[in-house]
Design a protein around this motif. Structure first.
Motif, mmCIF file in Angstrom:
data_model
loop_
_atom_site.group_PDB
_atom_site.id
_atom_site.type_symbol
_atom_site.label_atom_id
_atom_site.label_comp_id
_atom_site.label_asym_id
_atom_site.label_seq_id
_atom_site.Cartn_x
_atom_site.Cartn_y
_atom_site.Cartn_z
ATOM 1 N N GLY A 367 0.637 -1.571 0.198
ATOM 2 C CA GLY A 367 0.061 0.123 0.276
ATOM 3 C C GLY A 367 0.740 1.199 0.321
ATOM 4 N N PHE A 368 0.251 2.443 -0.373
ATOM 5 C CA PHE A 368 0.734 3.545 -0.667
ATOM 6 C C PHE A 368 -0.027 5.271 -0.276
ATOM 7 C CE2 PHE A 368 1.369 2.023 -4.961
ATOM 8 C CZ PHE A 368 0.801 3.179 -5.343
ATOM 9 N N LEU A 369 0.291 6.359 -0.344
ATOM 10 C CA LEU A 369 -0.421 7.058 -0.306
ATOM 11 C C LEU A 369 -0.587 7.419 -1.388
ATOM 12 C CD1 LEU A 369 -1.597 9.305 1.362
ATOM 13 C CD2 LEU A 369 0.092 10.162 1.900
ATOM 14 N N LEU A 370 -1.971 8.065 -2.603
ATOM 15 C CA LEU A 370 -1.126 8.401 -3.383
ATOM 16 C C LEU A 370 -1.219 10.401 -3.034
ATOM 17 C CD1 LEU A 370 -4.223 6.421 -5.365
ATOM 18 C CD2 LEU A 370 -1.950 6.874 -5.475
ATOM 19 N N PHE A 371 -2.206 11.169 -1.975
ATOM 20 C CA PHE A 371 -2.563 12.258 -2.042
ATOM 21 C C PHE A 371 -3.035 12.198 -0.573
ATOM 22 C CE2 PHE A 371 -5.261 11.336 -5.541
ATOM 23 C CZ PHE A 371 -6.560 11.827 -4.557
ATOM 24 N N PRO A 372 -2.696 12.970 0.767
ATOM 25 C CA PRO A 372 -3.365 14.180 1.467
ATOM 26 C C PRO A 372 -5.287 14.758 1.331
ATOM 27 C CG PRO A 372 -1.506 15.373 1.177
ATOM 28 C CD PRO A 372 -1.136 13.928 0.027
ATOM 29 N N LEU A 373 -5.484 14.605 1.922
ATOM 30 C CA LEU A 373 -6.861 15.795 1.764
ATOM 31 C C LEU A 373 -6.733 16.239 2.899
ATOM 32 C CD1 LEU A 373 -9.134 12.272 1.206
ATOM 33 C CD2 LEU A 373 -8.189 14.311 -0.935
#
Length: 373
Positions: A367-373
């Motif tokens: 898993g990995f972060l695509l973008f923060p919100l």
């Protein structure tokens, strides 16, 4: 006697007059010399003033040249600041995942059927339509697409196509005869265009006082460069970095007992941000954002079913199953998830089921972060 005295008086008077005349001439000559010295001094000062004027003119030209250079650097720096701030505040956020249906079989008629994945799991940016089944590019960029489909094949072929506009990108097919679940999965990276564009224009005032404007611009340049560096530092510091991959075990078979088993992928491959625990098997979201999570599992089922589940907190995201009469069997899939801080994602093995892994890392959780919100 009187005549002699008169003559002497006259002689003395003439001598006195001559003496006075000589003194006056001497004073005049002295004054003339002083005037000549003053003229020479003034000429020297005039020459110096003319040289100073030429030097001042040259310095003014150099200052104007430096002013133009400072203006150009200031404009470039301000543009970099604006672009960075746009990147922070307006960076497009696009991600989606959707399931096909709850209605069982979906079958095409005599012509191709455009699949509409109606069950939205994630749809950041609202670029996917659960009405049409189309993903429409909101911004020009590079996108990653992946699909997994399943059917119960009974001596027939399962075929799936992927299109970009009217261009066929992928055509995958599988054939089976036992009437059991058969999966097809594929993915592709695409560069897609958008019709939208942004144009920015900028202009600045002109000042008559060159020296004052130069000082002001130098101060602005220094302040802008400081702001640029602060923005870069803030952007780098605020952008969280989260990514992990882990393999299951070196112990070969992992089997659940009479109850569902939480899978712990013990072999860390990558764990940037330390958000995955090889003790619990949980990935815990460190920041609010959109994440991509996928898995691959394997077994030698020998006419048994292989099942696997993915959970977000206590919500089941996936339940996949497959069957093979002989040899090994893989199940693989992935999903885009919007997670809040503290949300957990993990894999579970249903009761009585098993998996196989060894030093070759056939079973992985990523898993990995695509973008923060």
């Amino acid at each position: 006697m009187v005549a002699i005295i008169t003559l002497l008086v006259l002689l003395f008077s003439e001598c006195g007059a001559q003496i006075q005349c000589s003194q006056s001439e001497l004073e005049t000559e002295n004054q003339l010399r002083e005037l000549r010295a003053m003229v020479l001094e003034l000429r020297g000062k005039l020459t110096g003033t003319q040289k100073e004027l030429r030097d001042t003119t040259t310095a003014l030209h150099d200052t104007k040249t430096e002013l133009a250079g400072v203006k150009a650097r200031l404009a470039t720096t301000e543009t970099e600041v604006v672009n960075l701030e746009k990147e922070i505040s307006k960076k497009p956020k696009v991600a989606f995942s959707a399931g096909l249906t709850n209605s069982g079989p979906v079958k095409a008629g005599s012509s191709e059927l455009s699949l509409v994945f109606t069950k939205i799991i994630t749809n950041i940016g609202q670029a996917y339509s659960s009405t049409t089944g189309f993903f429409t590019t909101p911004v020009k960029g590079v996108y990653y697409f992946r699909f997994t489909v399943l059917d119960m094949l009974e001596s027939r072929r399962m075929t799936i196509l992927m299109f970009k506009n009217k261009e066929k990108l992928m055509g995958l097919a599988e054939y089976d005869t036992d009437g059991k679940e058969t999966y097809l999965s594929g993915g592709v990276t695409l560069q897609l265009d958008s019709q939208s564009s942004d144009t920015d224009n900028a202009s600045g005032p002109t000042h008559l006082d060159v020296s004052a404007e130069l000082r002001e611009l130098r101060e602005q340049l220094t302040a802008t460069q400081t702001k640029l560096q602060d923005t870069i530092t803030r952007l780098d510091a605020e952008k969280p970095k989260v990514a992990f991959s882990a393999a299951l075990t070196n112990s070969k078979y992992v089997q659940a007992g009479n109850t569902e088993m939480n899978l712990v992928f013990t072999k860390i491959i990558t764990n940037v941000g330390e958000a995955y625990s090889s003790t619990t098997g949980f990935f815990t979201a460190p920041v609010r954002g959109v994440y991509y999570v996928r898995f691959t599992v394997m077994d030698y089922p020998f006419s048994a079913w292989m099942d696997i589940k993915m959970f977000k907190n206590q919500e089941q995201i996936f339940f996949l199953a497959d069957h093979e009469a002989q040899g090994h069997l893989y199940i693989s899939s992935g999903v885009t998830l919007q997670l809040e801080v503290g949300d957990v994602v993990n894999m579970r093995l249903p009761a009585g089921k098993r998996l196989y892994d060894d030093h070759n890392n056939q079973c992985t959780f990523t898993g990995f972060l695509l973008f923060p919100l």
